[in-house]
Design an enzyme around this catalytic site. Structure first.
Site, PDB file in Angstrom:
ATOM      1  N   CYS A 115       0.784  -1.159  -0.158  1.00  0.00           N
ATOM      2  CA  CYS A 115      -0.294  -0.062   0.108  1.00  0.00           C
ATOM      3  C   CYS A 115       0.687   1.326   0.392  1.00  0.00           C
ATOM      4  O   CYS A 115       0.612   2.559  -0.105  1.00  0.00           O
ATOM      5  CB  CYS A 115      -1.078   0.123   1.098  1.00  0.00           C
ATOM      6  SG  CYS A 115      -2.133  -1.301   1.136  1.00  0.00           S
ATOM      7  N   HIS A 252      -2.891   8.294   1.372  1.00  0.00           N
ATOM      8  CA  HIS A 252      -3.937   6.673   1.184  1.00  0.00           C
ATOM      9  C   HIS A 252      -4.975   6.308   1.232  1.00  0.00           C
ATOM     10  O   HIS A 252      -5.421   6.670   2.666  1.00  0.00           O
ATOM     11  CB  HIS A 252      -2.610   5.704   1.717  1.00  0.00           C
ATOM     12  CG  HIS A 252      -3.064   3.839   1.570  1.00  0.00           C
ATOM     13  ND1 HIS A 252      -3.222   3.524   0.025  1.00  0.00           N
ATOM     14  CD2 HIS A 252      -3.222   3.174   2.632  1.00  0.00           C
ATOM     15  CE1 HIS A 252      -3.816   2.717   0.337  1.00  0.00           C
ATOM     16  NE2 HIS A 252      -3.456   1.479   1.404  1.00  0.00           N
ATOM     17  N   ASN A 282      -9.705   0.329  -1.071  1.00  0.00           N
ATOM     18  CA  ASN A 282      -8.840   0.559  -0.415  1.00  0.00           C
ATOM     19  C   ASN A 282      -8.371   0.024  -1.511  1.00  0.00           C
ATOM     20  O   ASN A 282      -7.830  -1.635  -1.724  1.00  0.00           O
ATOM     21  CB  ASN A 282      -8.164  -0.448   0.668  1.00  0.00           C
ATOM     22  CG  ASN A 282      -6.202  -0.518   0.943  1.00  0.00           C
ATOM     23  OD1 ASN A 282      -5.744  -0.047  -0.135  1.00  0.00           O
ATOM     24  ND2 ASN A 282      -6.009  -0.306   1.933  1.00  0.00           N
TER      25      ASN A 282
HETATM   26  O1  UT7 Z   1      -3.746  -0.626   3.327  1.00  0.00           O
HETATM   27  C1  UT7 Z   1      -2.888  -1.297   3.596  1.00  0.00           C
HETATM   28  C2  UT7 Z   1      -3.177  -0.738   5.249  1.00  0.00           C
HETATM   29  N1  UT7 Z   1      -4.538  -1.432   5.723  1.00  0.00           N
HETATM   30  C3  UT7 Z   1      -5.240  -0.190   6.854  1.00  0.00           C
HETATM   31  O2  UT7 Z   1      -4.796   0.412   6.770  1.00  0.00           O
HETATM   32  C4  UT7 Z   1      -6.128  -1.088   7.496  1.00  0.00           C
HETATM   33  C5  UT7 Z   1      -6.689  -0.975   8.732  1.00  0.00           C
HETATM   34  N2  UT7 Z   1      -7.573  -1.669   9.561  1.00  0.00           N
HETATM   35  C6  UT7 Z   1      -9.013  -1.344   9.906  1.00  0.00           C
HETATM   36  O3  UT7 Z   1      -8.766  -0.376   8.921  1.00  0.00           O
HETATM   37  C7  UT7 Z   1      -9.378  -1.934  10.604  1.00  0.00           C
HETATM   38  O4  UT7 Z   1      -8.716  -2.237  11.528  1.00  0.00           O
HETATM   39  C8  UT7 Z   1     -10.488  -2.565   9.850  1.00  0.00           C
HETATM   40  C9  UT7 Z   1     -11.491  -1.811   9.051  1.00  0.00           C
HETATM   41  C10 UT7 Z   1     -10.056  -3.725   9.101  1.00  0.00           C
HETATM   42  C11 UT7 Z   1     -11.565  -2.994  11.096  1.00  0.00           C
HETATM   43  O5  UT7 Z   1     -11.729  -1.945  12.156  1.00  0.00           O
HETATM   44  P1  UT7 Z   1     -11.980  -2.035  13.592  1.00  0.00           P
HETATM   45  O6  UT7 Z   1     -12.395  -1.342  14.735  1.00  0.00           O
HETATM   46  O7  UT7 Z   1     -10.342  -1.903  13.935  1.00  0.00           O
HETATM   47  O8  UT7 Z   1     -12.588  -3.228  13.545  1.00  0.00           O
HETATM   48  P2  UT7 Z   1     -11.989  -4.942  14.634  1.00  0.00           P
HETATM   49  O9  UT7 Z   1     -10.749  -5.759  13.903  1.00  0.00           O
HETATM   50  O10 UT7 Z   1     -11.288  -4.650  15.561  1.00  0.00           O
HETATM   51  O11 UT7 Z   1     -12.525  -5.605  15.008  1.00  0.00           O
HETATM   52  C12 UT7 Z   1     -14.263  -5.487  15.434  1.00  0.00           C
HETATM   53  C13 UT7 Z   1     -15.529  -6.589  15.186  1.00  0.00           C
HETATM   54  C14 UT7 Z   1     -14.264  -7.976  15.570  1.00  0.00           C
HETATM   55  O12 UT7 Z   1     -16.031  -8.487  16.180  1.00  0.00           O
HETATM   56  P3  UT7 Z   1     -15.634  -8.830  18.232  1.00  0.00           P
HETATM   57  O13 UT7 Z   1     -14.011  -9.489  17.856  1.00  0.00           O
HETATM   58  O14 UT7 Z   1     -15.160  -7.667  18.466  1.00  0.00           O
HETATM   59  O15 UT7 Z   1     -16.330  -9.647  18.558  1.00  0.00           O
HETATM   60  C15 UT7 Z   1     -14.744  -8.569  13.784  1.00  0.00           C
HETATM   61  O16 UT7 Z   1     -14.750 -10.063  14.228  1.00  0.00           O
HETATM   62  O17 UT7 Z   1     -15.901  -6.743  14.581  1.00  0.00           O
HETATM   63  C16 UT7 Z   1     -15.870  -8.130  13.730  1.00  0.00           C
HETATM   64  N3  UT7 Z   1     -15.707  -7.333  11.872  1.00  0.00           N
HETATM   65  C17 UT7 Z   1     -16.803  -7.069  11.026  1.00  0.00           C
HETATM   66  N4  UT7 Z   1     -18.533  -7.272  11.275  1.00  0.00           N
HETATM   67  C18 UT7 Z   1     -18.947  -7.338  10.325  1.00  0.00           C
HETATM   68  C19 UT7 Z   1     -14.480  -7.339  11.227  1.00  0.00           C
HETATM   69  N5  UT7 Z   1     -14.540  -7.826  10.170  1.00  0.00           N
HETATM   70  C20 UT7 Z   1     -15.861  -7.643  10.083  1.00  0.00           C
HETATM   71  C21 UT7 Z   1     -17.245  -7.558   8.993  1.00  0.00           C
HETATM   72  N6  UT7 Z   1     -18.586  -7.207   9.688  1.00  0.00           N
HETATM   73  N7  UT7 Z   1     -16.538  -7.378   7.383  1.00  0.00           N
END
Ligand code: UT7
Length: 325
Positions: A115, A252, A282
């Protein structure tokens, strides 16, 4: 003192036709449009058609940039292409683009920084120009991340999209200060201690397969919000510019929350931030040139504007650049 600068000539982009709305994922995954929008800011993304390869997307963006510049491919000395989804392990996707656009001379090669790839490619193109090795260079970011998605992993497959963007840079004399047009500073970093936060679980010398993207999203998020603001400040400090001098932050496009946090920490109001993540998702190395080209096509980026670009991705690798349009 007169110095050589890599000055922007034109940019172009290409998005595949197929639009995939968030709701499409709810048919096969336990997810929702609300979750995807709230956590990432993404509403939809584009996916390449089965016959389209990364080089096809890149060549379309390259042709768009050449047309906007009023240039022929033969006027390019080099192509530096950033991708993590090459057509094949080799030859480089850049050489395919070189052939597709009818560029007979010069040289073309790929840069791999996922990225952050566009920042690394921009830095390389800038170095080629300021050292006199090339006069006119096309920098391309192009990806087909839909090809490395695990469609059963809701934590990743809803976040990425396909696309390509291209920027033509050419040597121009400058005064050697921040009023010059062109690339004014580039700051790059990487730290391989974080390889396991964002990677593909395959490759020619490990599994002999392409593999699928794996990400510890929350941890990458935490690194992003600190490292991007730091490197953005470094790029501005290098040229002795304050954030109030920046006309556009071109970040980005991974997550609107990361973008908002970086803008705040860099002291930039959201009116000065280019945002395409809702429409593109992304697109990895393609996201910055895509966003820049869209904004330019809308007449929002004008000659003389100071642009601050920043990106982070797998590696971890990150970087920022200041460039006057
Ligand atoms: O381009 C390269 C660099 N990449 C990035 O910059 C991405 C960086 N990360 C992010 O953008 C975010 O961390 C995400 C969008 C990937 C996730 O957001 P988050 O607020 O960090 O959520 P999380 O990973 O902490 O997950 C929260 C909850 C989890 O459930 P529990 O453990 O709280 O029960 C996940 O299992 O959301 C759940 N979850 C989803 N729920 C519905 C994860 N993916 C999904 C989904 N739909 N698609």
């Amino acid at each position: 003192m007169s110095v050589l600068r890599a000055a922007p000539v034109a940019c172009g982009h290409y998005l595949p036709e197929r639009v995939v709305e968030n709701d499409e994922f709810t048919k096969t995954l336990d997810t929702s449009d609300e979750w995807i929008q709230a956590r990432s800011g993404i509403k939809r993304r584009r996916f390449a058609a089965p016959h389209q390869k990364t080089s096809d997307l890149a060549a379309e963006a390259a042709r768009d940039a050449l047309a906007k510049a009023g240039m022929e491919a033969s006027e390019l000395d080099a192509i530096v292409l950033a991708t993590a989804t090459p057509d094949q392990t080799f030859p480089s996707t850049a050489t395919r683009v070189q052939h597709e656009i009818g560029m007979k001379g010069g040289f073309a090669f790929d840069v791999a920084a996922v990225c952050a790839g566009f920042m690394y490619a921009l830095s390389t193109a800038n170095a080629l120009i300021v050292t006199g090795q090339a006069k006119t260079v096309m920098v391309i970011g192009a990806e087909t991340f839909s090809r490395i998605m695990d469609w059963s992993d809701r934590g990743t497959c809803v976040l990425f999209g396909d696309g390509a963007g291209a920027l033509i840079l050419t040597a121009e004399e400058g005064a050697g200060d921040k009023t010059d047009r062109g690339v004014l500073s580039v700051k790059l970093h990487s730290d391989g201690a974080y390889n396991n936060l964002l990677y593909v679980d395959g490759g020619p010398s490990t599994t002999q397969t392409a593999g699928f993207l794996r990400m510890e999203g929350r941890k990458v998020f935490q690194h992003a919000v600190t490292k991007l603001a730091e490197v953005a400040h470094e790029a501005l400090d290098e040229i002795g510019a304050g954030s109030e001098e920046v006309d556009w932050l071109v970040p980005h496009q991974a997550n609107s929350r990361i973008i908002e946090s970086t803008a705040k920490k860099t002291g930039l109001p959201m009116e000065k931030v280019v945002m395409t993540v809702a429409e593109h998702g992304n697109t990895s190395a393609a996201s910055i040139p895509l966003a820049l080209s869209e904004w330019h096509a809308r007449g929002l980026v004008k000659r003389g504007d100071l642009l601050l670009m920043e990106a982070i991705g797998g590696g971890l690798a990150w970087g920022a650049a200041a460039m006057r349009w």
